[in-house]
Design a protein around this motif. Sequence first.
Motif, mmCIF file in Angstrom:
data_model
loop_
_atom_site.group_PDB
_atom_site.id
_atom_site.type_symbol
_atom_site.label_atom_id
_atom_site.label_comp_id
_atom_site.label_asym_id
_atom_site.label_seq_id
_atom_site.Cartn_x
_atom_site.Cartn_y
_atom_site.Cartn_z
ATOM 1 N N SER A 224 0.841 -1.202 0.000
ATOM 2 C CA SER A 224 0.000 0.000 0.000
ATOM 3 C C SER A 224 0.873 1.248 0.000
ATOM 4 O O SER A 224 1.911 1.291 0.657
ATOM 5 N N THR A 225 0.428 2.272 -0.715
ATOM 6 C CA THR A 225 1.139 3.554 -0.716
ATOM 7 C C THR A 225 0.162 4.685 -0.412
ATOM 8 O O THR A 225 -1.053 4.504 -0.447
ATOM 9 N N GLY A 226 0.734 5.830 -0.136
ATOM 10 C CA GLY A 226 -0.101 7.002 0.177
ATOM 11 C C GLY A 226 -0.841 6.837 1.494
ATOM 12 O O GLY A 226 -1.953 7.341 1.659
ATOM 13 N N CYS A 238 -5.048 4.312 3.251
ATOM 14 C CA CYS A 238 -3.988 4.461 2.263
ATOM 15 C C CYS A 238 -4.638 4.845 0.937
ATOM 16 O O CYS A 238 -5.652 4.255 0.552
ATOM 17 N N ALA A 239 -4.047 5.823 0.274
ATOM 18 C CA ALA A 239 -4.624 6.285 -0.985
ATOM 19 C C ALA A 239 -4.689 5.145 -2.000
ATOM 20 O O ALA A 239 -5.649 5.010 -2.736
ATOM 21 N N ARG A 240 -3.636 4.324 -2.023
ATOM 22 C CA ARG A 240 -3.612 3.189 -2.945
ATOM 23 C C ARG A 240 -3.364 1.905 -2.157
ATOM 24 O O ARG A 240 -2.219 1.561 -1.874
ATOM 25 N N ILE B 281 5.500 10.299 -0.271
ATOM 26 C CA ILE B 281 4.601 9.516 0.575
ATOM 27 C C ILE B 281 3.145 9.789 0.222
ATOM 28 O O ILE B 281 2.352 8.873 0.076
ATOM 29 N N THR B 282 2.782 11.062 0.092
ATOM 30 C CA THR B 282 1.367 11.402 -0.052
ATOM 31 C C THR B 282 0.876 11.405 -1.489
ATOM 32 O O THR B 282 -0.318 11.267 -1.724
ATOM 33 N N ARG B 283 1.783 11.660 -2.447
ATOM 34 C CA ARG B 283 1.448 11.823 -3.868
ATOM 35 C C ARG B 283 0.503 12.992 -4.109
ATOM 36 O O ARG B 283 -0.148 13.067 -5.146
#
Lengths: 321, 445
Positions: A224-226, A238-240, B281-283
């Motif tokens: 997971s990222t964001g 998490c955004a993604r 991190i946040t994009r």
Amino acid sequence: MEPWMRTLVLFLAVAVSGPGAYVAQATDTSGRFDRYGQCAGDRNGDGQVTVDELVAGVNNILEGCGHVPVAIRFAGRVGQEPFQCGTTYSGVGRNGGEFVPSDFRFYVSNVRLLTSDDREVAVLLDQDGVWQLEDVALLDFENKTSPCVNGTVQTNETVRGRVAPGAYNGIRFVLGVPFRRNHGDASVAPPPLSLTSMFWSWQAGYKFLRVDTALDAYHIHLGSTGCYFAQPGVVGGCARPNRAEVILRPFSVEDDVIVADLAALLADSDLNENKEGTPPGCMSDPGDDDCNVLLRNLGVDFASGQPVAGLQKFFRVEPHH
Amino acid sequence: MLGRIRGSAIYIAALSLLHCLAWAAEDLQAQRSYAVELPVGFPKPRIPADNPLSIEKIALGRFLFYDVRLSGNLSQSCASCHQQARAFTDGRPRAVGSTGEIHPRSAMSLTNVAYATALGWANPLLDSLERQALVPMFNERPVELGLSGKEEELVDRLRADLRYQRMFAEAFRGQSDPFTLGNIVKAIASFERTLISGNSAYDRYVQGLDDNALSEEAFFGGRLFFSERLECFHCHGGFNFTASVTHEGNPFDETSFQNNGLYNIDGRGAYPPDNTGLFEITRIPSDMGRFKAPTLRNLSYTAPYMHDGSIATLEEVIDHYAAGGRRIHSGPYAGDGSKNPYKSNFIRGFVITEEEKQQVLAFLQSLDDPEFVTNPRLSDPFQLWGCVSDCNYDFVVTVDELVRAVNIALGESSLAVCLSADPSGDGDPTIEEILQGIHALLAGC
């Protein structure tokens, strides 16, 4: 309990829950960190006791925990060949490059068997203290032989658990660590979440899938990222999420094996090409276009990080010999 | 432990005497409860409930911090990139990991890191020192200490060490097997929480300890620093000269990430792809190039500056802010950083005379804390400081210190009360070591 009581409970259950209440899955924004089984009757550990869970409990009273053992086989492959650390596989990728893997591991979770009428029945994983924790299992095809030096000698190609007896013709699972377990304190997590090579501390989570190569250092690190904190120290979402929902059908637990094929995963990638300024391969970085085709073959839309039904090519079902 | 102290009757008599003194002198309870000594005006750092400070954990963490066994190839420790003499930085523009890989960013100073709300240059997810420690240990992009997949090897290495056998047991009492990753990071974090710097000329002046601590030049530099013309204090304010601090009793975790106009590669605000700051991190597009405004304490020891070490001197840093950003004329990173659309509102540029610049420099230098970068309590414990049994590193061995050493030998005290009592590193002050301490007591250190 008398049979009439069971009827009453089931009647109440259906009346309260209505149809379609069988999927009790933690979503990525639930933000819950409840411990599995902390709450009596909370079978899936999502911090809530649903009517489904109560019904399952009542069934257990009546049928004496009538679950039967189940062993779901996985196999690591590169095309038709079995996965092996350090083997040179040729013809892998869009332009047919050479591929020498040095790691191959992934987490699956929320494993369910599917009935012909599309009911999902949870497989309760054996809590073996090694490969399986709550509803998470680690599949591990590398055995630490060179060049898989970051790995473990032990391998695991089977998910073991118990399931209510029934006629099943399909399977569904998540490729990844569930949100509820992905963002806790890795330094004290029990196995299989204790493996530091699967830590992804920079993103406050775990690598869901890890594939590395010895040649050209091509990496696939899915996770997971964001992610962001909802309150200090607690990841709110998490955004993604980048969790794939895998549905395989037909699938027979007794007769079939689930093949995880790295050649199929890499079919649309060029192992010798890399987007400038990004790590070789795909480490789930949203700015890394190399991830696009890889995540598509895992069944995940790279832009949103959400699963897309029918996309994935990484897993397939083959008869077990 | 007593086994080793068997010697002649004289030694036994001497030790018995010292032992009696020991009971009189030591208050074991007092040893166990520990509070960080804080400079006047400093709030108490917030300590995680599941990792209370103890002298045993701090001492263990100090050894671990300086131990190359904490890298995969035994070449680096935390202290390789966080050197005390450089206020726990490494003097390089960008850090170099144990396998030679160059990190995109500069090793951050650990000055007063106990108060930081987010660790590292731009990662809001690294909110505790315990969590952060896992990054240099296990990160693979880039490799820092290179321990990924080697957790068992790491634990085995530490478990084989006699001193660690004692120190882990004393730091984590009651645990059947204290050699765990969780305990390793707890100990390191505990030591890091003692890296407190608050004894600069500036501190002595504002604490009222010394009205003459600040030169006139530095005094006027301070006025400029806190002025609306230079705007420095907006991001570098408070007792720690950074906006990203919290402490006990403060319900808020303030974290400030700012774009200070270093780059503007595509004219639309882009930073180099391996250093996009908070955006990584946040994009979130507007997070491009936003990094933490670090503490300005001990700047004289922490050159070069900025997240990527791309400004060599403090004079050039002031020039950078006076220009309102950096213009790079050629090369892959060419662009006018002063026109970065995501740049902080406070970086507007200013006119400053040469004299004023020297004043600001003098003020910044007044934040240097020479004691911090030489404090033996924060130094490499594998090197003996002073002489045997000089527990407090003052080059004098007292009877009290000798009593401590004997108590450690007898198992009455933890090793943490006097690390100097065991220079051989076997976790046990031997009769020879006690004698060396007695010699130092009688003959001087």
